[in-house]
Design a protein around this motif. Structure first.
Motif, short mmCIF file in Angstrom:
data_model
loop_
_atom_site.label_atom_id
_atom_site.label_comp_id
_atom_site.label_asym_id
_atom_site.label_seq_id
_atom_site.Cartn_x
_atom_site.Cartn_y
_atom_site.Cartn_z
N THR A 121 3.52 -2.55 13.12
CA THR A 121 4.31 -3.23 12.10
C THR A 121 3.49 -3.38 10.82
OG1 THR A 121 3.65 -5.51 12.69
CG2 THR A 121 5.48 -4.52 13.92
N LEU A 122 4.12 -3.09 9.70
CA LEU A 122 3.50 -3.31 8.38
C LEU A 122 4.24 -4.46 7.71
CD1 LEU A 122 1.72 -2.67 5.93
CD2 LEU A 122 3.42 -0.95 5.27
N THR A 123 3.52 -5.52 7.43
CA THR A 123 4.08 -6.69 6.74
C THR A 123 3.36 -6.86 5.42
OG1 THR A 123 4.38 -7.71 8.93
CG2 THR A 123 4.71 -9.13 7.00
N PRO A 124 3.92 -6.36 4.32
CA PRO A 124 3.21 -6.45 3.03
C PRO A 124 3.04 -7.87 2.50
CG PRO A 124 4.96 -4.79 2.97
CD PRO A 124 5.17 -5.61 4.19
N ASN A 125 3.89 -8.80 2.97
CA ASN A 125 3.85 -10.16 2.45
C ASN A 125 3.93 -11.18 3.59
OD1 ASN A 125 3.62 -12.00 0.38
ND2 ASN A 125 5.77 -11.93 -0.22
N PRO A 126 2.89 -11.23 4.44
CA PRO A 126 2.92 -12.15 5.58
C PRO A 126 2.77 -13.58 5.12
CG PRO A 126 0.75 -11.19 5.40
CD PRO A 126 1.61 -10.51 4.35
N SER A 127 2.88 -14.49 6.06
CA SER A 127 2.81 -15.91 5.71
C SER A 127 2.28 -16.73 6.87
CB SER A 127 4.20 -16.43 5.31
OG SER A 127 5.09 -16.33 6.41
N VAL A 128 1.78 -17.88 6.53
CA VAL A 128 1.60 -18.94 7.52
C VAL A 128 2.89 -19.74 7.51
CG1 VAL A 128 0.31 -21.00 8.16
CG2 VAL A 128 -0.89 -19.03 7.16
N ASP A 140 -4.67 -0.25 -5.49
CA ASP A 140 -5.63 0.10 -4.43
C ASP A 140 -5.32 -0.66 -3.15
OD1 ASP A 140 -6.96 1.82 -6.12
OD2 ASP A 140 -8.50 0.36 -6.68
N GLU A 141 -4.96 -1.94 -3.26
CA GLU A 141 -4.64 -2.72 -2.07
C GLU A 141 -3.38 -2.20 -1.39
OE1 GLU A 141 -6.62 -6.92 -3.65
OE2 GLU A 141 -4.52 -6.46 -4.07
N THR A 142 -2.40 -1.82 -2.20
CA THR A 142 -1.16 -1.26 -1.64
C THR A 142 -1.45 0.05 -0.92
OG1 THR A 142 0.18 -2.27 -3.39
CG2 THR A 142 1.14 -0.41 -2.21
N ALA A 143 -2.24 0.91 -1.54
CA ALA A 143 -2.58 2.20 -0.93
C ALA A 143 -3.32 2.00 0.39
CB ALA A 143 -3.39 3.04 -1.89
N GLU A 144 -4.22 1.03 0.44
CA GLU A 144 -4.98 0.77 1.66
C GLU A 144 -4.07 0.26 2.79
OE1 GLU A 144 -8.21 0.65 4.21
OE2 GLU A 144 -7.96 1.62 2.26
N LEU A 145 -3.10 -0.57 2.43
CA LEU A 145 -2.13 -1.03 3.43
C LEU A 145 -1.38 0.14 4.05
CD1 LEU A 145 -0.26 -4.18 2.05
CD2 LEU A 145 -1.57 -4.02 4.17
N LEU A 146 -0.87 1.03 3.21
CA LEU A 146 -0.11 2.18 3.70
C LEU A 146 -0.99 3.10 4.54
CD1 LEU A 146 1.95 2.96 0.48
CD2 LEU A 146 2.88 2.15 2.67
N ALA A 147 -2.20 3.35 4.08
CA ALA A 147 -3.10 4.23 4.82
C ALA A 147 -3.46 3.63 6.18
CB ALA A 147 -4.37 4.48 4.00
N THR A 148 -3.65 2.32 6.22
CA THR A 148 -4.00 1.66 7.48
C THR A 148 -2.85 1.75 8.47
OG1 THR A 148 -5.47 0.13 6.32
CG2 THR A 148 -4.73 -0.52 8.52
N ALA A 149 -1.62 1.53 8.01
CA ALA A 149 -0.46 1.60 8.90
C ALA A 149 -0.28 3.01 9.45
CB ALA A 149 0.80 1.16 8.16
N ALA A 150 -0.53 4.01 8.63
CA ALA A 150 -0.32 5.40 9.05
C ALA A 150 -1.43 5.91 9.94
CB ALA A 150 -0.17 6.30 7.83
N ALA A 151 -2.57 5.22 9.96
CA ALA A 151 -3.74 5.74 10.67
C ALA A 151 -3.88 5.22 12.09
CB ALA A 151 -5.01 5.39 9.88
N VAL A 152 -2.99 4.33 12.52
CA VAL A 152 -3.10 3.78 13.88
C VAL A 152 -2.72 4.85 14.90
CG1 VAL A 152 -2.29 2.02 15.48
CG2 VAL A 152 -2.62 1.44 13.07
N ALA A 153 -3.65 5.20 15.75
CA ALA A 153 -3.40 6.25 16.74
C ALA A 153 -2.49 5.74 17.85
CB ALA A 153 -4.73 6.72 17.34
#
Length: 315
Positions: A4-11, A113-126
């Motif tokens: 799951t990718l949550t770009p705007n998580p919360s407490v 850069d932060e947005t790109a890192e989020l997308l790359a991280t989500a796509a890289a999970v094996a």
């Protein structure tokens, strides 16, 4: 495994009151704090049911550290992307009759850069079988973020689901994800006109499927949920006598649906599982997600012949 990718998580802080009185001092009878945001809730629900999920999310500031602590305490695997801004704190006010009032902060501003890192991280999970983009976007995030997620997932050979609203959902729909899960209001906004009956929702969902989206699942609150794909139109609902909190119920419905689909269950059975999880969530305080024990005793009615004349939201 479901990522799951949550770009705007919360407490998520859930405050229970005897009754909400505007302009007065309101004294809480109970308080609960959970990690929140749509994708985070999906990952929490799947984990609580014994499934495999990984939550990808930006973290920053004191609230970001608390988010990580809450996810670790819940046993939810995560991939954290550090950001300069602070994660948001959302407050839900719960009243005994099930009324929920939500106060949502905007969240941190994300740079490119932060947005790109989020997308790359989500796509890289094996090992992912689904990647799910969920929720609103924080300030600064591009409206095509979920469309970019769809492209990344396709390159990785992973199915992608989207649960969002407004312009981010519209941009994602144009990229034809494998599944979308709008609620009733979000679907009406997407198609540009009211959908007062189940038949109207069914027609709108079928039109989206005809334009390339494999599965459209629409959460309908107390009216259950409708799933439409090229071969099926299925309506399921469960009756809850004493709702406690609706926070996260739609997220739990999506979690159950994807959990079923990822295990190879037919679409109708997967929808039933989703409606069961969502209904169970309504019986729990705050944004707590159901465990297997919470699912007992909740009957789900399923039909392959949805009643087109059913007026939605008539309670």
């Amino acid at each position: 495994m479901i990522v799951t990718l949550t770009p705007n998580p919360s407490v998520d802080r859930a405050v229970t009151l005897a009754a909400l009185e505007r302009g007065e001092v309101n004294r809480a009878t109970d308080v609960r704090v959970d990690a929140g945001g749509k994708g985070v809730n999906v990952a929490r629900a799947i984990t609580a049911q014994g499934g495999e999920a990984i939550a990808v999310l930006p973290v920053g500031g004191p609230e970001g550290h608390l988010l990580e602590e809450l996810l670790d305490a819940a046993g939810v695997p995560r991939r954290s992307v550090p950001v300069r801004g602070s994660a948001r704190m959302n407050i839900s006010v719960l009243e005994p009759d099930g009324t929920t009032t939500k106060l949502n902060e905007p969240g941190p501003v994300l740079d490119a850069d932060e947005t790109a890192e989020l997308l790359a991280t989500a796509a890289a999970v094996a090992g992912a079988t689904w990647v799910v983009g969920c929720g609103s976007l924080p300030p600064g995030a591009p409206e095509d973020l979920y469309a970019r997620l769809i492209a990344d997932a396709r390159r990785a050979g992973v199915r992608v689901a989207i649960d969002s609203s407004g312009a981010p959902l519209a941009a994602a729909v144009a990229s034809t994800p494998d599944l979308i899960k709008p609620n009733h209001e979000e679907l009406a906004e997407l198609v540009g006109h009211p959908l007062p009956t189940l038949g109207d929702v069914l027609a709108a969902a079928r039109d989206l499927v005809s334009h390339g989206i494999a599965t459209v699942a629409v959460s309908l609150g107390a009216d259950g949920a409708l799933l439409v794909d090229r071969d099926h139109a299925v309506h399921a609902r469960a009756t809850i006598g004493a709702p406690v909190s609706t926070v996260g119920a739609g997220d739990c419905m999506l979690a159950g649906l994807l959990h079923g689909l990822s295990r190879g269950l037919p679409s109708a059975d997967s929808l039933s599982e989703g409606v069961l999880w969502g209904a169970a969530a309504v019986t729990l305080p705050g944004s707590r997600v159901p465990t297997p024990a919470d699912l007992h005793g909740i009957p789900v009615d399923l039909t392959h012949s949805p009643s087109a004349a059913l007026a939605l939201g008539q309670r």
